[in-house]
Design a protein around this motif. Structure first.
Motif, PDB file in Angstrom:
ATOM      1  N   ALA A 142       8.642 -11.838   0.120  1.00  0.00           N
ATOM      2  CA  ALA A 142       7.355 -11.129   0.609  1.00  0.00           C
ATOM      3  C   ALA A 142       7.197  -9.733   0.000  1.00  0.00           C
ATOM      4  N   PHE A 143       8.125  -9.042   0.052  1.00  0.00           N
ATOM      5  CA  PHE A 143       8.185  -7.795  -0.306  1.00  0.00           C
ATOM      6  C   PHE A 143       7.840  -7.632  -1.833  1.00  0.00           C
ATOM      7  N   GLU A 144       8.416  -8.472  -2.965  1.00  0.00           N
ATOM      8  CA  GLU A 144       8.111  -8.487  -4.165  1.00  0.00           C
ATOM      9  C   GLU A 144       6.631  -8.962  -4.421  1.00  0.00           C
ATOM     10  N   ARG A 145       6.285  -9.932  -3.466  1.00  0.00           N
ATOM     11  CA  ARG A 145       4.914 -10.564  -3.838  1.00  0.00           C
ATOM     12  C   ARG A 145       3.904  -9.245  -3.330  1.00  0.00           C
ATOM     13  N   ALA A 146       4.073  -8.814  -2.182  1.00  0.00           N
ATOM     14  CA  ALA A 146       3.283  -7.825  -1.793  1.00  0.00           C
ATOM     15  C   ALA A 146       2.983  -6.713  -2.576  1.00  0.00           C
ATOM     16  N   LYS A 147       4.229  -6.105  -3.443  1.00  0.00           N
ATOM     17  CA  LYS A 147       4.324  -5.596  -4.495  1.00  0.00           C
ATOM     18  C   LYS A 147       3.627  -5.650  -5.520  1.00  0.00           C
ATOM     19  N   GLU A 148       3.574  -6.842  -5.949  1.00  0.00           N
ATOM     20  CA  GLU A 148       2.418  -7.369  -7.283  1.00  0.00           C
ATOM     21  C   GLU A 148       1.148  -7.203  -6.747  1.00  0.00           C
ATOM     22  N   ILE A 149       1.031  -7.630  -5.733  1.00  0.00           N
ATOM     23  CA  ILE A 149      -0.624  -7.381  -5.141  1.00  0.00           C
ATOM     24  C   ILE A 149      -1.084  -6.001  -5.047  1.00  0.00           C
ATOM     25  N   VAL A 150      -0.207  -5.243  -4.466  1.00  0.00           N
ATOM     26  CA  VAL A 150      -0.500  -3.817  -4.391  1.00  0.00           C
ATOM     27  C   VAL A 150      -0.661  -3.084  -5.702  1.00  0.00           C
ATOM     28  N   ARG A 151       0.099  -3.711  -6.648  1.00  0.00           N
ATOM     29  CA  ARG A 151       0.136  -2.973  -8.132  1.00  0.00           C
ATOM     30  C   ARG A 151      -1.374  -3.303  -8.817  1.00  0.00           C
ATOM     31  N   GLU A 152      -1.379  -4.792  -8.424  1.00  0.00           N
ATOM     32  CA  GLU A 152      -2.894  -5.199  -9.096  1.00  0.00           C
ATOM     33  C   GLU A 152      -4.267  -4.508  -8.767  1.00  0.00           C
ATOM     34  N   LEU A 153      -4.150  -4.199  -7.290  1.00  0.00           N
ATOM     35  CA  LEU A 153      -5.330  -3.796  -6.370  1.00  0.00           C
ATOM     36  C   LEU A 153      -5.398  -2.155  -7.023  1.00  0.00           C
ATOM     37  N   ARG A 154      -4.254  -1.683  -7.195  1.00  0.00           N
ATOM     38  CA  ARG A 154      -4.119  -0.256  -7.567  1.00  0.00           C
ATOM     39  C   ARG A 154      -4.824  -0.006  -9.182  1.00  0.00           C
ATOM     40  N   SER A 155      -4.735  -1.049  -9.862  1.00  0.00           N
ATOM     41  CA  SER A 155      -5.446  -1.144 -11.172  1.00  0.00           C
ATOM     42  C   SER A 155      -6.743  -1.270 -10.902  1.00  0.00           C
ATOM     43  N   LYS A 156      -7.119  -1.954  -9.886  1.00  0.00           N
ATOM     44  CA  LYS A 156      -8.737  -2.258  -9.945  1.00  0.00           C
ATOM     45  C   LYS A 156      -9.347  -1.293  -8.777  1.00  0.00           C
ATOM     46  N   GLY A 157      -8.707  -0.152  -8.391  1.00  0.00           N
ATOM     47  CA  GLY A 157      -9.149   0.750  -7.673  1.00  0.00           C
ATOM     48  C   GLY A 157      -9.128   0.914  -6.300  1.00  0.00           C
ATOM     49  N   GLY A 158      -8.406  -0.259  -5.614  1.00  0.00           N
ATOM     50  CA  GLY A 158      -8.134  -0.291  -4.126  1.00  0.00           C
ATOM     51  C   GLY A 158      -8.541  -1.769  -3.509  1.00  0.00           C
ATOM     52  N   PHE A 159      -8.732  -1.803  -2.521  1.00  0.00           N
ATOM     53  CA  PHE A 159      -8.803  -2.989  -1.740  1.00  0.00           C
ATOM     54  C   PHE A 159     -10.431  -3.120  -1.477  1.00  0.00           C
ATOM     55  N   PRO A 160     -11.135  -4.386  -1.231  1.00  0.00           N
ATOM     56  CA  PRO A 160     -12.362  -4.560  -0.904  1.00  0.00           C
ATOM     57  C   PRO A 160     -12.466  -4.113   0.498  1.00  0.00           C
ATOM     58  N   ASN A 161     -13.712  -3.199   0.624  1.00  0.00           N
ATOM     59  CA  ASN A 161     -13.952  -2.652   1.770  1.00  0.00           C
ATOM     60  C   ASN A 161     -14.615  -3.532   2.601  1.00  0.00           C
ATOM     61  N   TYR A 162     -14.117  -4.819   3.018  1.00  0.00           N
ATOM     62  CA  TYR A 162     -14.991  -5.742   3.651  1.00  0.00           C
ATOM     63  C   TYR A 162     -14.956  -5.168   5.127  1.00  0.00           C
ATOM     64  N   PHE A 163     -15.892  -5.418   6.090  1.00  0.00           N
ATOM     65  CA  PHE A 163     -15.978  -5.299   7.284  1.00  0.00           C
ATOM     66  C   PHE A 163     -15.110  -6.388   8.096  1.00  0.00           C
ATOM     67  N   GLY A 164     -14.089  -6.132   8.868  1.00  0.00           N
ATOM     68  CA  GLY A 164     -13.137  -6.970   9.358  1.00  0.00           C
ATOM     69  C   GLY A 164     -13.871  -7.847  10.495  1.00  0.00           C
ATOM     70  N   TYR A 165     -13.205  -8.839  10.805  1.00  0.00           N
ATOM     71  CA  TYR A 165     -13.657  -9.981  11.596  1.00  0.00           C
ATOM     72  C   TYR A 165     -14.123  -9.715  13.039  1.00  0.00           C
ATOM     73  N   GLN A 166     -13.528  -8.565  13.387  1.00  0.00           N
ATOM     74  CA  GLN A 166     -13.828  -7.818  14.655  1.00  0.00           C
ATOM     75  C   GLN A 166     -15.377  -7.524  14.897  1.00  0.00           C
ATOM     76  N   ARG A 167     -16.047  -7.152  13.967  1.00  0.00           N
ATOM     77  CA  ARG A 167     -17.327  -7.071  13.542  1.00  0.00           C
ATOM     78  C   ARG A 167     -18.062  -8.246  13.983  1.00  0.00           C
ATOM     79  N   PHE A 168     -17.773  -9.500  13.703  1.00  0.00           N
ATOM     80  CA  PHE A 168     -18.626 -10.482  13.916  1.00  0.00           C
ATOM     81  C   PHE A 168     -18.435 -11.366  14.930  1.00  0.00           C
ATOM     82  N   GLY A 169     -17.177 -11.363  15.751  1.00  0.00           N
ATOM     83  CA  GLY A 169     -16.510 -12.148  16.977  1.00  0.00           C
ATOM     84  C   GLY A 169     -15.668 -13.117  16.163  1.00  0.00           C
ATOM     85  N   GLU A 170     -14.296 -12.813  17.057  1.00  0.00           N
ATOM     86  CA  GLU A 170     -13.290 -13.596  16.807  1.00  0.00           C
ATOM     87  C   GLU A 170     -13.358 -14.949  16.870  1.00  0.00           C
TER      88      GLU A 170
END
Length: 416
Positions: A142-170
Motif C-alpha cells: 500500500a505504501f508504494e501505491r499511495a506514493k504513486e497516487i500522491v505523486r499523480e495528484l500533486r501533478s494535478k494540483g491537489g486532491f478534489p475538495n469534495y464535501f465529505g459524507y458527514q455532510r449528507f448523513g452516513e
C-alpha cells in the motif's frame, strides 16, 4: 442508499488504483487536533479549555458538560464540530465565572484542561485541523501505491475538495434531498423525508417506517423514541398548528441550515465531478473562472476575482505560486457567478435541478442563503505517510477549516 453508493457518482481525480482498507476501525485510528486562531486567546471574559473526547459528538459533549456544570449549553462556545468516531482535541470557551464548575466535570471519555483566558469562541473561529489517521486492512504494498497516487495528484494540483459524507448523513443520506425540498417550498415533503426516511438496522427505524407509510402523527408520537428529540418536537408542533411549515421552522436554526448547506454541498460536489468528467483542469484557471486568494496555504474565500482574457496569464502565475486557487459555486442568492465554460457548467447544474439563485432568497428569512465560492482542490499541508507493520498505513497532515480529511483518504483508498 448508503453513503458509499451515494458517493460513487462523484469522479476520482487520480486514475491510479486505490489502496483499499478501512478507516475508523476504532476511535484511536482517527485523531484530530484543532488549531485555533491566535485571536481566540485575546480577552479575559471567557475561560478557554482544551476538550479531548472519544466517541462523542461535539454538540452532545457540550450539552453534557453544561448539564454537569449547571450552566446553559448556549454559554459554551466552540469553533468547529468534530467527528464522533474519533479521538478529537478542540477548544471550548465558557464564561469566566464558570471556570471552576467546568474544571470539576468528570465524564467518561472526556477530558477538560484549562488553557487560558480569551474570547467567546464561535463556529469558524479556527485555522484548521491536524490529522493522524490509520488505514487498516492493507499490506506493505500500500505504501508504494499511495506514493504513486500522491505523486499523480500533486501533478494535478491537489486532491478534489469534495464535501465529505458527514455532510449528507452516513446511514440516512437524505440531508441534501430535504434541503432541495425546503428550497422548493415543499415543507410537507421535507418533513416526511426528515421523519420517515429509514435504512433499517437503526433504533427508531421501525417507527420511521410506520410514519413513512401512514403519515399518522399521533402514532409517531407514541412510537418515536425519546432520543429523536427534534423529530418529536416537530411532530408536536404540527399537531398544535397543522402546518408543516411552522413545524419545520420550530427546529433550531443550526439544524434547519444543515439541510440547505447539504444541498449546496451536493451541487458543489457535482460541479467538481463534472469538471473532471469533461477533462477541465482544477488547478488551472479558464477564462470566466472565479479564483480565491491564498495566504500561507489558507484560502480566503471572501477574496475573489474573475479571470479574463487580459489577466489570465497573471492568474495562472498566481496559482503556480500557491497564491490563488480556482473556485467552484456554493449556490446562493448573492453568489459571484462564473462566466465562460465554468459559467456554462454552473448554468447546466441549475437547469438540471430546476433551480434559480433566487430560490435561496425565498427561503424563510433565517434560512436564506447568500452562497459563496469554495476552492476546487485540497492541498494537505505537511502530508507524511508510512506503513506500520501489523497496523496499516498511517497518514498525517493539516487541512484548513471546512475541508474534509475523509475526502483526502477517499482519493487514496478508492473505497467509495
Amino acid at each position: 442508499m448508503d453513503y458509499r453508493e451515494f458517493f460513487s457518482q462523484f469522479k476520482y481525480l487520480s486514475e491510479k488504483p486505490g489502496i483499499g482498507g478501512k478507516i475508523k476501525a476504532q476511535p484511536e485510528d482517527f485523531i484530530v487536533m484543532e488549531e485555533p486562531l491566535r485571536s481566540a486567546f485575546d480577552g479575559k471574559k471567557y475561560a478557554i479549555f482544551l476538550l479531548k473526547k472519544r466517541n462523542w459528538d461535539t454538540m452532545a459533549a457540550v450539552k453534557e458538560i453544561a448539564k454537569r456544570a449547571g450552566i446553559s449549553h448556549k454559554d459554551i462556545g466552540f469553533a468547529g464540530t468534530k467527528d464522533r468516531h474519533a479521538v478529537t482535541y478542540q477548544y471550548i470557551s465558557v464564561p469566566r465565572e464558570a471556570k471552576e464548575k467546568v474544571e470539576a466535570v468528570q465524564l467518561k471519555d472526556i477530558e477538560l484542561r484549562f488553557v487560558s483566558y480569551g474570547r467567546a469562541l464561535k463556529l469558524g473561529h479556527l485555522l484548521g485541523n491536524r490529522f493522524k489517521i490509520i488505514v487498516r486492512g492493507v499490506d506493505e504494498s500500500a505504501f508504494e501505491r499511495a506514493k504513486e497516487i500522491v505523486r499523480e495528484l500533486r501533478s494535478k494540483g491537489g486532491f478534489p475538495n469534495y464535501f465529505g459524507y458527514q455532510r449528507f448523513g452516513e446511514r440516512r443520506v437524505t440531508n441534501h434531498l430535504i434541503g432541495k425540498l425546503l428550497l422548493k417550498g415543499d415543507f410537507e415533503g421535507a418533513a416526511k423525508l426528515f421523519l420517515g426516511a429509514h435504512e433499517g438496522g437503526m433504533e427508531g427505524d421501525e417507527a420511521r417506517k410506520n410514519f413513512w407509510e401512514t403519515g399518522d402523527v399521533n402514532r409517531a408520537l407514541e412510537e418515536f423514541p425519546g432520543f429523536l428529540r427534534y423529530e418529536r418536537a416537530m411532530l408536536y408542533k404540527y399537531k398544535e398548528t397543522r402546518s408543516w411549515r411552522k413545524a419545520f421552522l420550530s427546529l433550531p436554526l443550526p439544524i434547519m441550515r444543515i439541510f440547505i448547506h447539504a444541498y449546496q454541498s451536493y451541487l458543489f460536489n457535482l460541479y467538481i465531478s463534472r469538471r473532471i468528467e469533461e477533462g477541465l483542469p482544477l488547478n488551472e484557471a479558464l477564462v470566466g473562472d472565479i479564483v480565491v486568494q491564498v495566504k500561507g496555504g489558507i484560502p480566503y474565500r471572501d477574496r475573489t476575482y474573475r479571470v479574463t482574457e487580459t489577466n489570465i496569464e497573471f492568474v495562472k502565475e498566481k496559482i503556480r505560486k500557491g497564491e490563488a486557487m480556482v473556485s467552484g459555486p456554493l449556490f446562493g442568492f448573492s453568489m459571484r457567478r462564473a462566466g465562460g465554460i465554468p459559467g456554462r457548467l454552473e448554468e447546466e447544474l441549475l437547469a438540471e435541478e430546476n433551480l434559480s439563485l433566487e430560490d435561496f432568497k425565498r427561503l424563510p428569512k433565517p434560512m436564506a442563503e447568500p452562497g459563496g465560492r469554495r476552492e476546487l482542490l485540497i492541498r494537505p499541508l505537511g502530508l507524511t505517510y508510512g506503513y506500520v507493520p501489523g497496523v496499516g498505513m498511517c497518514f498525517r497532515f493539516f487541512l484548513p477549516k471546512g475541508v474534509y480529511a475523509t475526502s483526502v483518504l477517499r482519493e487514496i483508498m478508492k473505497d467509495h
